[in-house]
Scaffold this motif. Sequence first.
Motif, PDB file in Angstrom:
ATOM      1  N   PHE A  19      59.752  72.675 -55.793  1.00  0.00           N
ATOM      2  CA  PHE A  19      58.285  72.766 -55.767  1.00  0.00           C
ATOM      3  C   PHE A  19      57.861  73.923 -54.862  1.00  0.00           C
ATOM      4  O   PHE A  19      58.346  74.057 -53.740  1.00  0.00           O
ATOM      5  N   GLN A  20      56.953  74.723 -55.396  1.00  0.00           N
ATOM      6  CA  GLN A  20      56.427  75.877 -54.650  1.00  0.00           C
ATOM      7  C   GLN A  20      55.048  75.488 -54.114  1.00  0.00           C
ATOM      8  O   GLN A  20      54.146  75.182 -54.893  1.00  0.00           O
ATOM      9  N   THR A  21      54.882  75.501 -52.791  1.00  0.00           N
ATOM     10  CA  THR A  21      53.593  75.080 -52.225  1.00  0.00           C
ATOM     11  C   THR A  21      52.571  76.222 -52.297  1.00  0.00           C
ATOM     12  O   THR A  21      52.936  77.378 -52.522  1.00  0.00           O
ATOM     13  N   ASN A  22      51.294  75.886 -52.070  1.00  0.00           N
ATOM     14  CA  ASN A  22      50.210  76.890 -52.015  1.00  0.00           C
ATOM     15  C   ASN A  22      50.491  77.993 -51.026  1.00  0.00           C
ATOM     16  O   ASN A  22      50.093  79.131 -51.205  1.00  0.00           O
ATOM     17  N   ASP A  23      51.126  77.603 -49.916  1.00  0.00           N
ATOM     18  CA  ASP A  23      51.425  78.598 -48.887  1.00  0.00           C
ATOM     19  C   ASP A  23      52.834  79.163 -49.073  1.00  0.00           C
ATOM     20  O   ASP A  23      53.488  79.579 -48.113  1.00  0.00           O
ATOM     21  N   ASN A  24      53.276  79.156 -50.351  1.00  0.00           N
ATOM     22  CA  ASN A  24      54.506  79.868 -50.734  1.00  0.00           C
ATOM     23  C   ASN A  24      55.793  79.418 -50.071  1.00  0.00           C
ATOM     24  O   ASN A  24      56.671  80.226 -49.817  1.00  0.00           O
ATOM     25  N   ARG A  25      55.897  78.146 -49.829  1.00  0.00           N
ATOM     26  CA  ARG A  25      57.199  77.631 -49.389  1.00  0.00           C
ATOM     27  C   ARG A  25      57.901  77.058 -50.611  1.00  0.00           C
ATOM     28  O   ARG A  25      57.272  76.400 -51.435  1.00  0.00           O
ATOM     29  N   PHE A 243      51.837  69.165 -59.365  1.00  0.00           N
ATOM     30  CA  PHE A 243      53.203  68.653 -59.219  1.00  0.00           C
ATOM     31  C   PHE A 243      53.819  68.392 -60.596  1.00  0.00           C
ATOM     32  O   PHE A 243      54.971  68.752 -60.859  1.00  0.00           O
ATOM     33  N   PHE A 244      53.032  67.806 -61.477  1.00  0.00           N
ATOM     34  CA  PHE A 244      53.530  67.569 -62.844  1.00  0.00           C
ATOM     35  C   PHE A 244      53.801  68.896 -63.544  1.00  0.00           C
ATOM     36  O   PHE A 244      54.822  69.071 -64.212  1.00  0.00           O
ATOM     37  N   HIS A 245      52.880  69.827 -63.379  1.00  0.00           N
ATOM     38  CA  HIS A 245      53.008  71.141 -64.009  1.00  0.00           C
ATOM     39  C   HIS A 245      54.329  71.814 -63.602  1.00  0.00           C
ATOM     40  O   HIS A 245      55.057  72.351 -64.423  1.00  0.00           O
ATOM     41  N   GLN A 246      54.653  71.741 -62.318  1.00  0.00           N
ATOM     42  CA  GLN A 246      55.861  72.435 -61.838  1.00  0.00           C
ATOM     43  C   GLN A 246      57.153  71.664 -62.094  1.00  0.00           C
ATOM     44  O   GLN A 246      58.204  72.263 -62.256  1.00  0.00           O
ATOM     45  N   THR A 247      57.077  70.337 -62.096  1.00  0.00           N
ATOM     46  CA  THR A 247      58.323  69.548 -62.118  1.00  0.00           C
ATOM     47  C   THR A 247      58.523  68.729 -63.390  1.00  0.00           C
ATOM     48  O   THR A 247      59.624  68.251 -63.649  1.00  0.00           O
ATOM     49  N   GLY A 248      57.437  68.511 -64.144  1.00  0.00           N
ATOM     50  CA  GLY A 248      57.525  67.649 -65.319  1.00  0.00           C
ATOM     51  C   GLY A 248      57.570  66.168 -64.959  1.00  0.00           C
ATOM     52  O   GLY A 248      57.777  65.324 -65.828  1.00  0.00           O
ATOM     53  N   ILE A 249      57.375  65.852 -63.678  1.00  0.00           N
ATOM     54  CA  ILE A 249      57.407  64.449 -63.248  1.00  0.00           C
ATOM     55  C   ILE A 249      55.973  63.940 -63.062  1.00  0.00           C
ATOM     56  O   ILE A 249      55.224  64.470 -62.237  1.00  0.00           O
ATOM     57  N   VAL A 263      55.193  64.623 -48.485  1.00  0.00           N
ATOM     58  CA  VAL A 263      56.504  65.276 -48.500  1.00  0.00           C
ATOM     59  C   VAL A 263      56.339  66.801 -48.587  1.00  0.00           C
ATOM     60  O   VAL A 263      57.024  67.550 -47.895  1.00  0.00           O
ATOM     61  N   CYS A 264      55.408  67.260 -49.417  1.00  0.00           N
ATOM     62  CA  CYS A 264      55.283  68.702 -49.670  1.00  0.00           C
ATOM     63  C   CYS A 264      54.427  69.417 -48.626  1.00  0.00           C
ATOM     64  O   CYS A 264      54.627  70.587 -48.368  1.00  0.00           O
ATOM     65  N   TYR A 265      53.440  68.714 -48.058  1.00  0.00           N
ATOM     66  CA  TYR A 265      52.517  69.382 -47.131  1.00  0.00           C
ATOM     67  C   TYR A 265      52.490  68.801 -45.719  1.00  0.00           C
ATOM     68  O   TYR A 265      51.874  69.387 -44.839  1.00  0.00           O
ATOM     69  N   GLY A 266      53.120  67.655 -45.520  1.00  0.00           N
ATOM     70  CA  GLY A 266      53.126  67.095 -44.172  1.00  0.00           C
ATOM     71  C   GLY A 266      54.166  67.824 -43.351  1.00  0.00           C
ATOM     72  O   GLY A 266      55.276  68.046 -43.818  1.00  0.00           O
ATOM     73  N   ASN A 267      53.833  68.211 -42.132  1.00  0.00           N
ATOM     74  CA  ASN A 267      54.857  68.953 -41.376  1.00  0.00           C
ATOM     75  C   ASN A 267      55.881  68.041 -40.713  1.00  0.00           C
ATOM     76  O   ASN A 267      56.723  68.492 -39.959  1.00  0.00           O
ATOM     77  N   GLU A 268      55.826  66.734 -41.048  1.00  0.00           N
ATOM     78  CA  GLU A 268      56.877  65.834 -40.558  1.00  0.00           C
ATOM     79  C   GLU A 268      58.221  66.181 -41.206  1.00  0.00           C
ATOM     80  O   GLU A 268      59.277  65.864 -40.683  1.00  0.00           O
ATOM     81  N   TYR A 269      58.162  66.789 -42.405  1.00  0.00           N
ATOM     82  CA  TYR A 269      59.399  67.081 -43.128  1.00  0.00           C
ATOM     83  C   TYR A 269      59.762  68.547 -42.958  1.00  0.00           C
ATOM     84  O   TYR A 269      59.208  69.400 -43.619  1.00  0.00           O
ATOM     85  N   ASP A 270      60.698  68.854 -42.059  1.00  0.00           N
ATOM     86  CA  ASP A 270      61.150  70.238 -42.056  1.00  0.00           C
ATOM     87  C   ASP A 270      62.217  70.377 -43.144  1.00  0.00           C
ATOM     88  O   ASP A 270      62.678  69.405 -43.723  1.00  0.00           O
TER      89      ASP A 270
END
Length: 314
Positions: A19-25, A243-249, A263-270
């Motif tokens: 998954f590619q985030t808005n801020d390009n991660r 998320f569906f668009h990028q992953t099909g899920i 998971v994708c935007y919380g900074n708890e997950y490095d």
Amino acid sequence: MNIAFFDDSLKSPVESVQFQTNDNRSLSFQIKRDDLIDFSISGNKWRKLKFNFKEFESGKYKAIASFGGAFSNHIAALAFAGQRAEIKTVGFIRTHQIDLNNPTLKMAEQCGMTLVPVSRDQYRLRHRPEFLSALSQQYPDCYFVPEGGSNALAEMGVAELAQEIQTVSNISHIALPFGSGGTTRGLARALPNHQIFATAVVNDEELIEQVKSEFDNVTINQKHLCGGYGRVTPELSQFCIEFFHQTGIPIEPIYSGKLLHSVCYGNEYDTQHLDKTLVIHTGGLQGLKGLLYRNIIEYSDWQPVLQHLGFTEA
Ligand SMILES: *Cc1c(COP(=O)(O)O)cnc(C)c1O
């Protein structure tokens, strides 16, 4: 009665997600597709109902009863499971009147569930022993399962999920949504060496503190509530579609959307954690119909997801 189908389920698949985030991660992690166990008896509700249905085999009861809101995934799953198992079901619904245009209640009724409206004030008493014993006098021969399906037998089903998780290599972290906490508790107990990251979707401080104090391998994140249970912001809705668009899920915004957003935007997950994280897709996609019905989401925005699931506009 025929509950053998609960033993025939396949292990749910584990898929790799990019998954590619808005801020390009660029994120990559694995997701366990419990949403694919069964289309109607979905995700963690399958896990939680399985041994409760087996309890019914004792022959002591004539029906299975439970509680839920008017759009509850648990009520939907119980109704479908009851129909498939040829066991009568009763749903005590938190509402002043049973609205049969509501897609969840309509399906439940079509599955043969007896729907009983319970006022908000009454509903608040649902965990009280005196309320339950009064109900079991009114509905003798009913086996009562608590709201959300969370009890000791539910944890036995969740322990089966834990066994499947143990066969996935290089996983030290598990991410899942937290509602009534039954799934989190079951996993935390069965997998004491894994770190469990639960994303709260219900604002229940007391329950959250309780579960945190019971386990030292559980972290409960309350930063992705988006205003409370069932609340959907435009950003959250957009995220689910993306998320569906990028992953099909396919995901929905009440449980899996809030989880995956964290998971994708919380900074708890490095990134370190994410590489070793298994995200649990707990299902619940029937809930999208209720969100459409209440105009909380728009058909035109969600069309790709809804078509994928075979949900039509009406
Ligand atoms: C019910 C439900 C949950 C909540 O699970 P708990 O065991 O109550 O914490 C999570 N995800 C989905 C899709 C659900 O339907």
